[in-house]
Every structure is written in C-alpha cells, then in structure tokens.
Design a protein around this motif. Structure first.
Motif, PDB file in Angstrom:
ATOM      1  N   ILE A   1       0.856  -1.181   0.000  1.00 56.92           N
ATOM      2  CA  ILE A   1       0.000   0.000   0.000  1.00 56.92           C
ATOM      3  C   ILE A   1       0.895   1.234   0.000  1.00 56.92           C
ATOM      4  N   TYR A   2       0.313   2.377  -0.351  1.00 56.47           N
ATOM      5  CA  TYR A   2       1.089   3.618  -0.491  1.00 56.47           C
ATOM      6  C   TYR A   2       0.813   4.552   0.681  1.00 56.47           C
ATOM      7  N   LEU A   3       1.905   5.047   1.294  1.00 54.97           N
ATOM      8  CA  LEU A   3       1.799   5.889   2.490  1.00 54.97           C
ATOM      9  C   LEU A   3       2.596   7.181   2.343  1.00 54.97           C
ATOM     10  N   VAL A   4       2.111   8.221   3.017  1.00 55.63           N
ATOM     11  CA  VAL A   4       2.858   9.471   3.200  1.00 55.63           C
ATOM     12  C   VAL A   4       2.482   9.984   4.592  1.00 55.63           C
ATOM     13  N   HIS A   5       3.363   9.785   5.584  1.00 55.17           N
ATOM     14  CA  HIS A   5       3.016  10.265   6.932  1.00 55.17           C
ATOM     15  C   HIS A   5       4.246  10.320   7.831  1.00 55.17           C
ATOM     16  N   SER A   6       4.203  11.269   8.768  1.00 62.12           N
ATOM     17  CA  SER A   6       5.258  11.439   9.766  1.00 62.12           C
ATOM     18  C   SER A   6       4.800  11.002  11.151  1.00 62.12           C
ATOM     19  N   PHE A   7       3.500  10.845  11.331  1.00 62.49           N
ATOM     20  CA  PHE A   7       2.897  10.469  12.612  1.00 62.49           C
ATOM     21  C   PHE A   7       2.130   9.174  12.417  1.00 62.49           C
ATOM     22  N   TYR A   8       1.957   8.419  13.501  1.00 61.54           N
ATOM     23  CA  TYR A   8       1.310   7.115  13.380  1.00 61.54           C
ATOM     24  C   TYR A   8       0.478   6.831  14.614  1.00 61.54           C
ATOM     25  N   ALA A   9      -0.481   5.939  14.457  1.00 63.22           N
ATOM     26  CA  ALA A   9      -1.257   5.414  15.583  1.00 63.22           C
ATOM     27  C   ALA A   9      -0.604   4.107  16.027  1.00 63.22           C
ATOM     28  N   PRO A  10      -0.285   3.974  17.303  1.00 58.70           N
ATOM     29  CA  PRO A  10       0.300   2.718  17.790  1.00 58.70           C
ATOM     30  C   PRO A  10      -0.679   1.547  17.633  1.00 58.70           C
ATOM     31  N   LEU A  11      -0.181   0.358  17.845  1.00 59.14           N
ATOM     32  CA  LEU A  11      -1.047  -0.816  17.864  1.00 59.14           C
ATOM     33  C   LEU A  11      -1.981  -0.729  19.059  1.00 59.14           C
ATOM     34  N   GLY A  12      -3.208  -1.225  18.884  1.00 62.48           N
ATOM     35  CA  GLY A  12      -4.179  -1.185  19.982  1.00 62.48           C
ATOM     36  C   GLY A  12      -5.312  -2.153  19.723  1.00 62.48           C
ATOM     37  N   ALA A  13      -6.322  -2.100  20.581  1.00 63.06           N
ATOM     38  CA  ALA A  13      -7.452  -3.030  20.495  1.00 63.06           C
ATOM     39  C   ALA A  13      -8.220  -2.884  19.190  1.00 63.06           C
ATOM     40  N   ASN A  14      -8.174  -1.717  18.565  1.00 67.35           N
ATOM     41  CA  ASN A  14      -8.917  -1.476  17.324  1.00 67.35           C
ATOM     42  C   ASN A  14      -8.085  -1.710  16.064  1.00 67.35           C
ATOM     43  N   THR A  15      -6.846  -2.157  16.209  1.00 65.92           N
ATOM     44  CA  THR A  15      -5.983  -2.385  15.050  1.00 65.92           C
ATOM     45  C   THR A  15      -6.499  -3.564  14.226  1.00 65.92           C
ATOM     46  N   ILE A  16      -6.707  -3.333  12.914  1.00 64.98           N
ATOM     47  CA  ILE A  16      -7.147  -4.407  12.020  1.00 64.98           C
ATOM     48  C   ILE A  16      -6.112  -4.691  10.924  1.00 64.98           C
ATOM     49  N   ALA A  17      -5.017  -3.919  10.907  1.00 65.23           N
ATOM     50  CA  ALA A  17      -3.880  -4.185  10.023  1.00 65.23           C
ATOM     51  C   ALA A  17      -2.701  -3.397  10.574  1.00 65.23           C
ATOM     52  N   SER A  18      -1.514  -3.945  10.399  1.00 63.27           N
ATOM     53  CA  SER A  18      -0.317  -3.250  10.870  1.00 63.27           C
ATOM     54  C   SER A  18       0.687  -3.126   9.736  1.00 63.27           C
ATOM     55  N   SER A  19       1.629  -2.221   9.924  1.00 63.55           N
ATOM     56  CA  SER A  19       2.743  -2.050   9.011  1.00 63.55           C
ATOM     57  C   SER A  19       3.973  -1.760   9.863  1.00 63.55           C
ATOM     58  N   GLU A  20       5.144  -1.758   9.244  1.00 67.44           N
ATOM     59  CA  GLU A  20       6.372  -1.553  10.011  1.00 67.44           C
ATOM     60  C   GLU A  20       7.223  -0.473   9.367  1.00 67.44           C
ATOM     61  N   TYR A  21       7.600   0.487  10.179  1.00 68.01           N
ATOM     62  CA  TYR A  21       8.562   1.517   9.773  1.00 68.01           C
ATOM     63  C   TYR A  21       9.258   1.951  11.057  1.00 68.01           C
TER      64      TYR A  21
END
Length: 194
Positions: A136-156
């Motif tokens: 998938i394509y991303l452009v971001h400097s801020f992120y939401a941590p993993l949590g109870a509502n996470t339905i997909a994760s990525s790594e950077y």
C-alpha cells in the motif's frame, strides 16, 4: 447508494473521487449536516496538518457530527488520525473514536515515510480478498500505535496501526486511492461489502 466525502479543506479529494468513479460510483463533496446524516457511506479524507484540520472541523461543527454517525465511515490518512484521541502534531485533540494517541515516528528514521510498504495481520471485511503483506502507499510522519482497534499493521522503525476499526468506523493510514489494485479492492470492499 448515497456516498459523501466530508468537505473540510482536505487535500486529496479529487484522487479519491476519481478512484470511486472508477469503481462505478459517484460521491458528493459536502459539509452540510443533512447530506452527511442521510448518506449511506461517509469518507473522511485527509492530507495536511492535524491542528489546522481539527480547527476546520470545529469551525464547521463537523467535530460534533462525525463521532455520532451510524453509517459506515472510512477515515483516510489524516482522517484516520483525527478519529483518535489526540495527535502530537500541533498538540491536537482528536475526535476520540479510537482510543489511541497519534505520535511522531522516532528520530532514527526519515520522515515522512513516503512510498510503498506492506500490511499484515488483516482482520476485517475491509480486507476481504487482500493477501497478507500486500503493498500500500503511504505518506506520513505520525502514526497510531497498535491497539485493540488495530485491524492491520505495518512496520517503519516499529509496528504501528495501518488500519483501525471500531463499530461502524474504519480508518486506514495509507492512501487506498493511490495503492493500485489493492487500494481499489479495499475501497470496493468499503462501498460494496461493509
């Protein structure tokens, strides 16, 4: 189907409208409460800076409307981040839909993260037909941590929430409208399946 894109001055509206049109649908761009409340689906886009975006939502009253919506809502990029409790960007209070605080990537990595990355841990009908580790394509400097509502994760530098869901609210950190066939299928799943 009546599809609404929230109009609050976000920057990626046209590319989203084109992606939706390619799927055979039309969308209304509006900030009118009655149009939003009667929509079948709502897309909450976002490209920009969190504090100024929240200010625009407050000035139009959309900050009060969005959390009470009952139909499926898809937040994209900054739209997803604004659905969280807060963001470190501009020390911004969010809409509190997702119980997470958006933070900046560590100084050890280049920001913004721009380009293609993979998603995994896919847990929702939003990802029906999408293989693990799809790009998938991303452009971001801020992120939401993993949590109870996470339905997909990525790594950077670390694992973070690439997508969130709570009840009728969905959020994706990436840009489905710029994510080729994978992004098109995710949008189609939101429009047709959810």
């Amino acid at each position: 189907m009546k599809l609404v894109i929230l109009d609050y001055g976000a920057g990626n509206i046209q590319s989203i409208k084109f992606a939706i049109r390619r799927l055979g649908h039309d969308a209304i761009l509006t900030d009118k409460v009655d149009e939003i409340l009667t929509a079948d689906k709502v897309i909450f886009p976002g490209v920009g800076e969190a504090s100024s975006a929240m200010e625009k939502l407050r000035s139009s009253g959309l900050d009060k409307i969005i959390p009470g919506l009952k139909q499926p809502v898809l937040g994209i990029c900054l739209g997803m981040q604004l659905m969280c409790n807060s963001s470190e960007e501009g020390d911004t209070g969010g809409l509190g839909i997702f119980d997470l605080d958006v933070v900046r990537f560590p100084n050890s990595v280049k920001v913004p993260q721009i380009g293609w990355n993979q998603i995994e841990g896919l847990k929702s009908d939003l990802f029906s037909g999408i293989p693990e580790k799809s790009h998938i394509y991303l452009v971001h400097s801020f992120y939401a941590p993993l949590g109870a509502n996470t339905i997909a994760s990525s790594e950077y530098a670390l694992n973070y929430s690439a997508a969130l869901q709570k009840d009728n609210f969905y959020g994706v950190q990436f840009h489905p409208e710029k994510s080729s066939d994978v992004g098109s299928l995710i949008l189609e799943n939101f429009l047709e399946t959810i």
